[in-house]
Write an enzyme that holds these catalytic residues in place. Sequence first.
Site, PDB file in Angstrom:
ATOM      1  N   CYS A  63       3.953  -4.521   6.406  1.00  0.00           N
ATOM      2  CA  CYS A  63       3.442  -4.242   5.065  1.00  0.00           C
ATOM      3  C   CYS A  63       4.575  -3.794   4.138  1.00  0.00           C
ATOM      4  O   CYS A  63       5.674  -3.456   4.573  1.00  0.00           O
ATOM      5  CB  CYS A  63       2.385  -3.148   5.125  1.00  0.00           C
ATOM      6  SG  CYS A  63       0.831  -3.673   5.909  1.00  0.00           S
TER       7      CYS A  63
ATOM      8  N   HIS B 215       0.825  -1.212   0.000  1.00  0.00           N
ATOM      9  CA  HIS B 215       0.000   0.000   0.000  1.00  0.00           C
ATOM     10  C   HIS B 215       0.860   1.262   0.000  1.00  0.00           C
ATOM     11  O   HIS B 215       2.070   1.231   0.267  1.00  0.00           O
ATOM     12  CB  HIS B 215      -0.950   0.003   1.207  1.00  0.00           C
ATOM     13  CG  HIS B 215      -0.279   0.100   2.543  1.00  0.00           C
ATOM     14  ND1 HIS B 215       0.205   1.272   3.074  1.00  0.00           N
ATOM     15  CD2 HIS B 215       0.005  -0.859   3.468  1.00  0.00           C
ATOM     16  CE1 HIS B 215       0.725   1.058   4.256  1.00  0.00           C
ATOM     17  NE2 HIS B 215       0.629  -0.243   4.523  1.00  0.00           N
TER      18      HIS B 215
END
Length: 390
Positions: A337, A319
């Site tokens: 992430c 992301h």
Amino acid sequence: MIERRTVFKAALAVGASVLLAACSSDGDSVAGTPQPAGPAADTPSKAKITAEPAIDAKDAEVAKPVVVKVTEGKLTEVKVSSGGKDVKGELAADGLSWTSSESLGYGKTYTYAAKANDAENKPAELTGNFTTLKPAKEVRATVNPSDNAEVGVGMPVKVEFASPVKDRAAAEKALSVKCSGDAEGSWGWLSDSVVCYRTKDYWPANSTVTVEAKLYGVDLGGGSFGKSDVSTKFKIGRNQVVKIHTPDHAMNVTRDGAAHKSYPCSNGLDSEQARNTPNGTFIVMEKKPAAVFNNEQYHYTNVNKKWACRISNHGEFIHENQDNAANIGKANTSHGCVNLLEADAKHYFDSALIGDPVEISGSTLASPVNSDVKVWFFDWKSWQSKSAIK
């Protein structure tokens, strides 16, 4: 003399009468002898009609076709019905059999009414009833991907049952996968209610996959039977694979085997293993233009990020994180992430398909065992061992 002639004439008259009777040519039987019976009067038809399930059968299988057959004759009419509704079927061209073309219902009584004639046109009939099994439980199943979906080359097929399956082999034998390209694959059970199919390597790009789960009537064990058949047909897209070696701080994308794009990234913090981006082959599971992140363990809630592609339900996403721009391409500082700059995140987001593989290496953290999509965490031999059919 006169008396003797009279007696002789009387005797002669009687003899002539007997002679006339014996020589009669009118076709009648001799008086006092019974006529033989004609062949059509009492001889039964040679045609013999049989059926499967048999008359008075109990707990008949619902997915097995009804078959009516005749020997020494030809069928002229077959009806199998329940509740006033006829079962669809077809009479063979030679008239020797009739086979149903639709499944039977659970817990119903069916009635036979079949007729046939033998070679001499003498009729025969078959009448009677049978009943089908009534499951203790009917179990529904779902299949993914859905019809007409376009997915990445790492996408597994998932069949999920609403209740645990005791006879996994019986369930697995009812499943089939056909690919328009050349692809070796195998089913593997991830739990007692989830079985997935993956290929040895990735799916061939731009191929079509057809899945059939013919589960209606299948004995799943413990009194449970399949509720209905399910199927899907979907397309595999171009071959796009993400490759991340976490120490390199770069997310490389290949397209059809060739280098396509490279984006600077920041992965999970190296110094804290629990925050590492884990090793393993993941797939893009979900895409969200905007996502909200919460992690009470690390004291953040309601953090809004853009262009998020989930790769694990363990918590890992690819992301945008413009707030971490200073470290992107230079240091691994995330909570697990893969952080990208906003423009790069948008570019990758737009190019990604659900099912695209994401291959991560270089971390000290192993693949998460609690991830829903973990079919690529196993080598081929280990994956094959998860099949219930040996």
